[in-house]
Enzyme design. Structure first.
Site, mmCIF file in Angstrom:
data_model
loop_
_atom_site.group_PDB
_atom_site.id
_atom_site.type_symbol
_atom_site.label_atom_id
_atom_site.label_comp_id
_atom_site.label_asym_id
_atom_site.label_seq_id
_atom_site.Cartn_x
_atom_site.Cartn_y
_atom_site.Cartn_z
ATOM 1 N N CYS A 7 0.833 -1.203 0.000
ATOM 2 C CA CYS A 7 0.000 0.000 0.000
ATOM 3 C C CYS A 7 0.868 1.253 0.000
ATOM 4 O O CYS A 7 0.364 2.375 -0.059
ATOM 5 C CB CYS A 7 -0.916 0.039 1.216
ATOM 6 N N CYS A 76 -2.904 8.542 5.441
ATOM 7 C CA CYS A 76 -1.622 8.612 6.168
ATOM 8 C C CYS A 76 -1.881 8.891 7.650
ATOM 9 O O CYS A 76 -1.188 8.362 8.527
ATOM 10 C CB CYS A 76 -0.737 9.715 5.601
#
Lengths: 99, 350
Positions: A7, A76
């Site tokens: 990812c 994030c």
């Protein structure tokens, strides 16, 4: 450790907890984009001096807001939230194992 | 403008009447692919292309699928080259067009147009080539090459932006359904008044094209030599069939975007420049069979007319420093150093 290389981001968070259950120090290592590294760094700043319960309350939205992350980078900040939750859980598990 | 048309035709060794002006390679690709499909749909509804094509080829193909055409997207070999045998076996009775790029924009690999074109001729399939990365960078002789249509743009060869070219073969004749109607300019294939100033400027700029390949090849080698001794660094794409200007390198355990941000003085991209708005790793590298992790860790450098040896040396130094710094920060690098097999870990995808 949270995330996955496929990812594009992996974060490892280490916390040092004192006898009162307060996080004395926190360190990170992150493989990821600039936003992932910044989210990790901010998280370590924020958790220092907090209790475990308090630290586990940190929300990804707060991190995203503080760093003004664009929508494509919100994941994030989710990684950072996952990291502190996982670290607190791991610490408690280890503590229970010792007892 | 007709002088510029002659100048382009001379560059490709073709007839000026085979040159159609457009707004850029994207429009040329659209006109070629949709134009052939729509004109020859009575003959068949099948097209063949590859997974590493530019979006200006892939997106028109997707659009044609929505209109009822069938498209086969071939996987390239790990080198980036087309699997010729697989291509042959994919051709059907109703295949009307094959579209393959001459040089890939991310990895710089050169396809063999002669071999692919011969197969197309034998099977009566039209052959379109996106040559945006090759025209002006290597000799192309369309009198000899079995290519029916070729797309490219002026700005990829130091010309102005806003000028594209579609080569359309006259013998044997290739016909297209126009995508832009309104006056029948460019022999009915592309209506609209042309941008004479940029076109004229482009023609003039062709006179400056020349013997810089040797210098650029040396710069490319210098850049790769400067980082090749680092651990876990890989050069992507066939090293033999390659243009000089493009270098694609994977720096394992370092994420590409963070590396770009650590290199503010160098203009480069992870994935292609045109898809950098996306978070996905390069679809080109993935089509070569590279895993997501390494694709996330890849950068594309280009060297060209204005690159100097000092630029390359400076880039090497900065890249080495940035990779070392980011690896210090990388949990994956730690694990690699500790001998942990990253594939053996069950990662939580998110």
């Amino acid at each position: 450790m949270v995330g996955a290389p496929a990812c594009g981001d992996v974060m490892r968070l280490q916390i040092k907890v004192n006898a009162e259950g307060i996080i004395e120090d926190a360190k990170f290592k992150t493989y990821g984009c600039g936003s992932a590294i910044a989210s990790s760094s901010l998280l370590t700043e924020w958790v220092k001096g907090r209790t475990l319960d308090d630290a586990a309350q940190i929300k990804n939205t707060e991190i995203a807001e503080e760093l003004a992350l664009p929508p494509v980078k919100i994941h994030c900040s989710v990684l950072a939230e996952d990291a502190i939750k996982a670290a607190v859980e791991d610490y408690r598990k280890k503590l229970a194992a010792q007892a | 403008m007709e002088l510029a048309r002659k100048q382009v035709a001379d560059l490709l060794n073709c007839d000026p009447r085979e040159i159609v002006w457009t707004s850029g390679a994207t429009e040329s690709d659209n006109l070629a692919i949709k134009g052939i499909a729509q004109f020859y749909k009575g003959k068949g509804k099948h097209l063949i292309t590859s997974k590493i094509e530019h979006k200006a080829v892939l997106d028109p193909c997707r659009q044609l699928e929505r209109e009822g055409f069938e498209v086969t997207y071939l996987n390239p070999l790990p080198s980036g080259l087309l699997d010729i045998e697989e291509f042959k076996s994919t051709i059907r009775e109703d295949t009307i067009l094959a579209s393959f790029m001459h040089v890939n924009n991310e990895i710089g690999v050169i396809q063999d147009l002669q071999v692919i074109g011969d197969i197309c001729r034998e099977n009566k399939v039209f052959f379109h080539v996106d040559a945006a990365q090759s025209v002006g960078k290597m000799p192309i002789n369309l009198t000899e090459l079995p290519v029916d249509l070729m797309s490219f743009s002026a700005h990829k060869m130091y010309g102005p932006k806003g000028v594209g070219i579609l080569y359309v073969r006259r013998k044997p004749r290739v016909r297209l359904e126009a995508q832009m109607h309104g006056g029948g300019h460019e022999r009915g294939m592309r209506s609209g008044t042309l941008a004479t100033a940029p076109i004229g400027g482009y023609g003039r700029s062709l006179q400056n094209l020349g013997a810089e390949n040797q210098r650029i090849t040396a710069l490319r080698q210098r850049l790769w030599d400067g980082v090749a001794d680092m651990e876990e660094v890989y050069l992507n794409g066939s090293p033999d069939q390659h243009v000089p200007g493009i270098v694609n390198i994977s720096f394992a355990f370092v994420e590409g975007e963070s590396l770009i941000m650590s290199l503010p003085e160098i203009a480069l991209s992870s994935g292609s420049a045109c898809t950098s708005a996306s978070l996905e790793p390069s679809y080109v590298l993935r089509a070569l069979g590279m895993n997501d992790e390494l694709a996330h860790s890849s950068l594309r450098f280009s060297v060209g007319r204005f690159t100097t040896e000092e630029d390359v040396d400076g880039a090497i130094e900065q890249v080495r420093r940035a990779v070392e710094k980011l690896r210090e920060l990388s949990p994956l690098w730690d694990m690699y150093k500790d001998g942990v097999d990253l594939d053996s870990i069950e990662w939580a995808a998110h």
